[in-house]
Design an enzyme around this catalytic site. Structure first.
Site, mmCIF file in Angstrom:
data_model
loop_
_atom_site.group_PDB
_atom_site.id
_atom_site.type_symbol
_atom_site.label_atom_id
_atom_site.label_comp_id
_atom_site.label_asym_id
_atom_site.label_seq_id
_atom_site.Cartn_x
_atom_site.Cartn_y
_atom_site.Cartn_z
ATOM 1 N N SER A 117 10.709 5.651 -8.145
ATOM 2 C CA SER A 117 11.698 5.301 -9.192
ATOM 3 C C SER A 117 11.016 4.613 -10.365
ATOM 4 O O SER A 117 11.665 4.275 -11.355
ATOM 5 C CB SER A 117 12.748 4.348 -8.599
ATOM 6 O OG SER A 117 12.104 3.134 -8.177
ATOM 7 N N GLY A 124 8.264 11.137 -6.127
ATOM 8 C CA GLY A 124 9.050 10.292 -5.233
ATOM 9 C C GLY A 124 8.966 8.815 -5.510
ATOM 10 O O GLY A 124 8.924 8.002 -4.579
ATOM 11 N N HIS A 180 -0.396 -0.729 -2.363
ATOM 12 C CA HIS A 180 0.439 -1.769 -1.757
ATOM 13 C C HIS A 180 0.094 -2.020 -0.294
ATOM 14 O O HIS A 180 0.901 -2.562 0.451
ATOM 15 C CB HIS A 180 1.921 -1.396 -1.890
ATOM 16 C CG HIS A 180 2.387 -1.384 -3.317
ATOM 17 N ND1 HIS A 180 3.550 -0.763 -3.715
ATOM 18 C CD2 HIS A 180 1.849 -1.898 -4.450
ATOM 19 C CE1 HIS A 180 3.705 -0.931 -5.036
ATOM 20 N NE2 HIS A 180 2.677 -1.601 -5.494
ATOM 21 N N GLN A 225 1.913 4.219 -3.606
ATOM 22 C CA GLN A 225 2.557 2.923 -3.389
ATOM 23 C C GLN A 225 2.962 2.827 -1.916
ATOM 24 O O GLN A 225 3.358 1.761 -1.459
ATOM 25 C CB GLN A 225 3.806 2.781 -4.257
ATOM 26 C CG GLN A 225 3.538 2.823 -5.759
ATOM 27 C CD GLN A 225 4.823 2.919 -6.532
ATOM 28 O OE1 GLN A 225 5.490 1.918 -6.811
ATOM 29 N NE2 GLN A 225 5.207 4.138 -6.859
ATOM 30 N N ASN A 226 2.891 3.925 -1.207
ATOM 31 C CA ASN A 226 3.359 3.964 0.178
ATOM 32 C C ASN A 226 2.380 3.269 1.110
ATOM 33 O O ASN A 226 1.172 3.223 0.841
ATOM 34 C CB ASN A 226 3.573 5.414 0.636
ATOM 35 C CG ASN A 226 4.675 6.086 -0.169
ATOM 36 O OD1 ASN A 226 5.452 5.415 -0.863
ATOM 37 N ND2 ASN A 226 4.731 7.405 -0.110
#
Ligand code: BV8
Length: 248
Positions: free
Chosen positions: A190, A188, A121, A103-104
């Site tokens: 949530s 890492g 993303h 997602q980073n």
């Protein structure tokens, strides 16, 4: 945190490949490289408004503020260095097929040596035209962009980032990789943001499923939760998996 959908959803076909590891990472893996997360105490979305800075409406309202926000993050991400967790994941390629679905938007996995990284993303190091379904993309590494810098199609250049309300990139590809992994390592994140968080449910029942975070409100069914810092836990996990594969 939105509830995690039940596991009895349709699964993509695909048999787990014994030497395939899929890593699903979020901003927590880059925290020890000095880059902020989103929802921790000093997280980005606790400092800034995502509605104003990471949404198409915010871009329409004040593009200059959005460009400045991403220019600052791009410069910081370009200065940051991969940490022990990024490097340990890259080292697994010595004995496994490793696919990193992240997602980073930083490039720390690639700069640590990971050769197959899927950015759901988008990427800070890229910009694109601001119109149309398949805009032209340009790699600018750590450089800023300004109002008036245009794409070849004449539209204003914008960060190549998936904002809230925009379709994520490469989701089908990511889904297939998770479904065919013998090991799924979640690090890492949530698990707040969808559809990225829904990828966990596509892991095969027989796959080894591990989740590493500082804290986790609800551990997804079938996942082993290892609480602590990625930079400490992931290298130990990688060393164990490499030893199991007979690699040192
Ligand atoms: C979309 C921009 C539709 C990039 C981001 C259900 C299905 C589909 C959509 C939705 C849905 N429900 C709601 C939605 C809408 C929305 C959404 O998910 N909202 C949430 C808030 C409820 N989703 C969307 O809008 C997505 N788009 O669905 O479009 C569509 C479909 C077709 C056509 C058109 C439209 C788009 C989502 C992407 C949004 N962009 N950011 C940027 O600026 O960076 S999201 C943002 O959150 C980042 O990308 C980030 O990666 C992501 C997830 O956050 P985390 O990485 O998990 O970070 P967080 O701070 O939350 O947690 C950090 C974790 O790390 C913690 O667990 C902590 O314990 C841990 N940690 C910290 N330090 C360490 C550590 N762990 C280990 N070691 C450490 N040292």
């Amino acid at each position: 945190m939105s509830s995690i959908p039940s596991l009895n959803q349709d699964r993509p076909s695909g048999k787990a490949q014994p030497r395939k590891i899929v890593v699903l990472s979020g901003s927590g893996i880059s925290a020890e490289s000095g880059l902020p997360t989103f929802r921790d105490a000093k997280g980005l979305w606790n400092t800034y408004s995502w509605q104003e800075l990471a949404s198409p409406a915010g871009w329409q309202r004040h593009p200059e503020a959005v460009l400045a926000f991403y220019n600052e993050r791009r410069a910081k991400a370009w200065q940051a260095q991969p940490n022990a967790a990024h490097r340990a994941i890259a080292s697994l390629e010595g004995a496994y097929e490793v696919v990193v679905v992240t997602q980073n938007v930083d490039a720390l996995h690639e700069r640590a040596g990971s050769s197959h990284v899927v950015h759901l993303h988008g990427e800070l190091a890229c910009v694109r035209g601001s119109a149309g379904a398949s805009p032209r993309r340009y790699r600018i590494d750590g450089d800023p962009i300004a109002m008036g810098q245009l794409c070849e199609d004449g539209t204003q250049l914008r960060p190549d980032i998936v904002w809230f309300g925009e379709a994520v990139q490469h989701f089908d590809d990511a889904e297939m990789h998770v479904a065919t992994a013998a090991r799924v390592l979640v690090v890492g994140t949530s698990l707040t943001v969808y559809p990225a968080a829904s990828l966990l449910q596509y892991a095969s029942r027989d796959a080894e499923k591990v989740l590493v975070a500082l804290d986790m409100e609800e551990v997804p069914h079938g996942y082993t939760f290892l609480q602590g810092k990625a930079g400490e836990i992931v290298p130990t996990l990688a060393a164990r998996w490499l030893a199991e594969a007979g690699a040192t």
